[in-house]
Design an enzyme around this catalytic site. Structure first.
Site, short mmCIF file in Angstrom:
data_model
loop_
_atom_site.label_atom_id
_atom_site.label_comp_id
_atom_site.label_asym_id
_atom_site.label_seq_id
_atom_site.Cartn_x
_atom_site.Cartn_y
_atom_site.Cartn_z
N SER A 1 30.43 11.23 19.29
CA SER A 1 29.82 11.01 20.83
C SER A 1 28.33 11.71 21.14
O SER A 1 28.67 13.12 20.77
CB SER A 1 30.76 10.99 21.81
OG SER A 1 30.74 11.28 23.24
N ASP B 1 25.24 18.88 28.83
CA ASP B 1 25.84 19.09 29.70
C ASP B 1 26.27 20.25 29.40
O ASP B 1 26.84 21.51 30.00
CB ASP B 1 26.38 18.83 31.11
CG ASP B 1 25.84 17.26 31.42
OD1 ASP B 1 24.87 17.34 31.74
OD2 ASP B 1 26.34 16.27 31.41
#
Length: 312
Positions: A249, A255
């Protein structure tokens, strides 16, 4: 250890599913359904807290979906300051197709935010007592392009250290304003900021170093996906190659990178140690499909395989 606050102007309810095969028209039965609070700053806070730090989330929330986001944030035991808006919180979806191993991501633009609403957000953020504030993510419709620069004006006056992870005009305005501890563009975002193609590590390092040398940011970390990352700093640019892992993914890699780098800086690590931890966290985030982000055990395991950065 310094505490941090994060700002998420365009948060999401992140939904992930697995499906055997993506087909148009047909109803596709899914499994492995998962919901998580998302958006740049919220994701940063999730990983920062997992690593052992303290973080407060400032975020916008509204409409019929707003309470669901609030509840998800509470499930993750994050300290939060909610700024109420009229528009509905957006819902983003990630669908993993088992047949191909490919992930499909669908992300709406987000609600339109009024001037009164984004001004209220500035006022709330200006009251934070955090040592570091992370401004992260896209700006929703209705929010001016220089919003992050305005927030930086308010926060810098209080002696707060500033971290930025955004793109487009919002990134450009904030860099122009300057005074950043860290800015983390991707290669594509840096290229957009520069307004011209940037090919090769030397060119990327030169562009990032120009931001440092102009006094706009102490550190510029440029993530390059499967190629690795470059860190620009006063002592010169360095490069870390990507780890040889299979990505399931892409959700939350940037982040997680920011969260780990800020965590290391907040506890007093030097820039190189923070950069290495950041690469480990960004890599850990992509190991599993969905919205789980990086976990400490994976970060530590990968960190043990990362050598020292290469001077450019």
């Amino acid at each position: 250890m310094k505490s941090i606050a994060t700002l998420t102007m365009n948060p999401t309810i992140d939904v992930s599913y697995d499906v055997a095969k993506v087909r148009h028209t047909h109803k596709m039965r899914t499994d492995n359904e998962w919901y998580a609070p998302g958006g740049g700053g919220i994701n940063v806070a999730r990983v920062f807290v997992r690593l052992g730090g303290n973080a407060r989330c400032f975020y916008l929330s509204g409409g019929s979906t707003g309470p669901a986001l609030d509840g998800l944030i509470d499930l993750h035991q994050l300290v939060r300051t909610r700024i109420a808006i009229t528009g509905p919180t957006r819902i983003a979806s990630a669908v993993l197709e088992h047949e191909t191993g490919k992930e499909y991501r669908f992300t709406p633009a987000g609600p339109t935010v009024s001037e009164d609403e984004w001004t209220t957000c500035l006022d709330a953020l200006a009251q934070t007592d955090a040592g570091i504030v992370v401004l992260s993510g896209s700006l929703p419709p209705g929010v001016p392009d220089d919003f992050y620069a305005r927030a930086m004006d308010r926060l810098a006056a209080r002696g707060v250290e500033l971290v930025l992870d955004s793109s487009g005009p919002a990134l450009a305005h904030a860099i122009t304003r300057g005074g950043l501890l860290l800015v983390k563009p991707s290669q594509g975002e840096l290229q957009q900021y520069a307004g011209q193609p940037i090919d090769g590590h030397a060119a990327i390092a030169k562009t990032a170093m120009a931001i440092v040398e102009a006094g706009k940011a102490q550190l510029v970390a440029v993530t390059m996906g499967h190629e690795g990352a470059i860190l620009a700093r006063a002592q010169g640019p360095v490069f870390l190659p990507a780890l040889p892992i299979e990505a399931a993914s892409a959700v939350g890699a940037g982040d997680s990178f920011v969260a780990a780098m800020v965590f290391a800086l907040a506890r007093g690590d030097d820039a190189i140690a923070a950069f290495r931890l950041a690469l480990a966290a960004g890599s850990a985030a992509v190991l599993r499909a969905g919205t789980g982000l990086a976990h400490p055990a994976d970060i530590q395991r990968l960190l043990d395989t990362i050598g020292q950065p290469i001077a450019l």
